[in-house]
Design a protein around this motif. Structure first.
Motif, short mmCIF file in Angstrom:
data_model
loop_
_atom_site.label_atom_id
_atom_site.label_comp_id
_atom_site.label_asym_id
_atom_site.label_seq_id
_atom_site.Cartn_x
_atom_site.Cartn_y
_atom_site.Cartn_z
N GLU A 182 0.84 -1.20 0.00
CA GLU A 182 0.00 0.00 0.00
C GLU A 182 0.87 1.25 0.00
OE1 GLU A 182 -2.97 0.23 2.98
OE2 GLU A 182 -4.06 -1.56 2.29
N VAL A 183 0.36 2.28 -0.65
CA VAL A 183 1.07 3.56 -0.76
C VAL A 183 0.16 4.65 -0.22
CG1 VAL A 183 2.08 5.23 -2.35
CG2 VAL A 183 2.38 2.78 -2.77
N ASN A 184 0.74 5.62 0.46
CA ASN A 184 -0.03 6.77 0.93
C ASN A 184 -0.19 7.74 -0.24
OD1 ASN A 184 -1.09 9.09 2.10
ND2 ASN A 184 0.13 8.90 3.96
N LEU A 185 -1.25 7.52 -1.02
CA LEU A 185 -1.45 8.34 -2.22
C LEU A 185 -1.73 9.81 -1.87
CD1 LEU A 185 -3.55 6.04 -4.60
CD2 LEU A 185 -1.08 6.46 -4.59
N SER A 186 -2.32 10.05 -0.71
CA SER A 186 -2.58 11.44 -0.31
C SER A 186 -1.27 12.20 -0.15
CB SER A 186 -3.37 11.47 1.00
OG SER A 186 -4.64 10.88 0.84
N GLN A 187 -0.28 11.54 0.44
CA GLN A 187 1.03 12.17 0.60
C GLN A 187 1.70 12.38 -0.75
OE1 GLN A 187 3.64 10.18 3.36
NE2 GLN A 187 5.46 11.23 2.61
N VAL A 188 1.59 11.38 -1.63
CA VAL A 188 2.15 11.51 -2.98
C VAL A 188 1.49 12.68 -3.71
CG1 VAL A 188 2.46 10.39 -5.22
CG2 VAL A 188 2.71 9.05 -3.12
N ARG A 189 0.17 12.79 -3.60
CA ARG A 189 -0.56 13.88 -4.24
C ARG A 189 -0.06 15.23 -3.74
NH1 ARG A 189 -6.09 14.33 -1.61
NH2 ARG A 189 -4.63 14.97 0.03
N ASP A 190 0.06 15.39 -2.42
CA ASP A 190 0.49 16.67 -1.85
C ASP A 190 1.89 17.05 -2.33
OD1 ASP A 190 -1.93 16.71 -0.56
OD2 ASP A 190 -1.12 16.09 1.39
#
Length: 278
Positions: A182-190
């Motif tokens: 799993e990847v923290n996509l919210s962090q990647v987006r920011d």
């Protein structure tokens, strides 16, 4: 044994309440529930004929996953700007089919992030009940919308900005190797939005302040009906192996996962006239 015969098409996708992908395979006029065949034996045979998925004419070679050459060079949906949306040329008055362009390119598009084994950026027109069929076709296990834009050209320009920092392609071999972390996509987006903030502001100045709008979206987890992933991938080519049999061990993206580590990209053979025995 049940037999289905006719033209093959890409599998249709939907999700159930648990967000597991449900696959339906069009074969001629029949619709085959592929999830029900997981764990069972099947045989797929190509009879040597290919029919264009658009005009239905017989063709010796398939282009762009199912089109004849005439449709390849005349249809808007086969133009190079479909692969490279930043090259959309509708505004120049040179669209092959202006009405098609109005319906498909001059509508809202969404820029998204997806985990397909590695994190990638992409664009889609449709997000039904939160999950895009595009994510399922790419085998994404996580995805989220990042931005909304008013047309395909703008989505391509935003995607191009993102490509300087993140991949825009799915590595199908990586996607089929198993369940990714799993990847923290919210962090990647920011982090991504911060990296492209300056050129994104320039694009807003050019297109209008509301042309590129942030979207607050949850991370969607997507599950696939797979009993076993291949250890060493062996790709089946229907042109070289017109008939094969095996046990269906799973489906991910548009791929069947079979025993003996074999896989086949069903979408690649749209328009092929086949017989499926289950």
């Amino acid at each position: 044994m049940t037999m289905y015969s006719g033209g093959l098409r890409k599998m249709q996708v939907a999700t159930n309440k648990e967000n597991q992908v449900q696959y339906t395979l069009p074969v001629g006029d029949e619709r085959v529930d592929m999830n029900a065949l997981i764990g069972q034996s099947l045989t797929l045979t190509f009879n040597g004929e290919i029919h264009c998925v658009h005009c239905h004419s017989k063709t010796k070679k398939s282009f762009n996953q199912g089109y004849c050459y005439r449709c390849l060079i005349t249809l808007a949906q086969c133009d190079s700007c479909i692969i490279k949306p930043e090259q959309c040329h509708y505004h120049e008055g040179t669209c092959r089919e202006p009405q098609w362009g109005e319906e498909h390119c001059l509508t809202d598009h969404f820029v998204y992030l997806a985990n397909t084994g590695t994190v990638k950026v992409g664009i889609t027109r449709h997000v039904t009940e939160g999950v895009s069929s595009r994510w399922m076709d790419q085998g994404a296990t996580q995805a989220m919308v990042m931005l909304r834009v008013p047309d395909r050209l703008t989505s391509g320009k935003v995607e191009t900005l993102c490509k300087a920092h993140i991949a825009d392609k799915t590595n199908w071999r990586t996607m089929l190797k198993g369940q990714p972390d799993e990847v923290n996509l919210s962090q990647v987006r920011d982090e991504l939005l911060e990296a492209i903030a300056a050129p994104l502001d320039e694009l807003r100045h050019e297109k209008g302040l509301q042309a590129v709008s942030p979207v607050t979206d949850e991370i969607h987890a997507i599950d696939y009906p797979v009993e076993r992933y291949p250890e060493k991938i062996k790709s089946i080519n229907l042109d070289k192996t017109p008939s094969f049999s095996g046990t269906l061990q799973g489906i991910k993206g548009q791929y069947w996962l079979l025993d003996e580590d074999r896989v086949i990209n069903i979408r690649k053979y749209a328009g092929y006239q086949v017989t499926l025995n289950t």
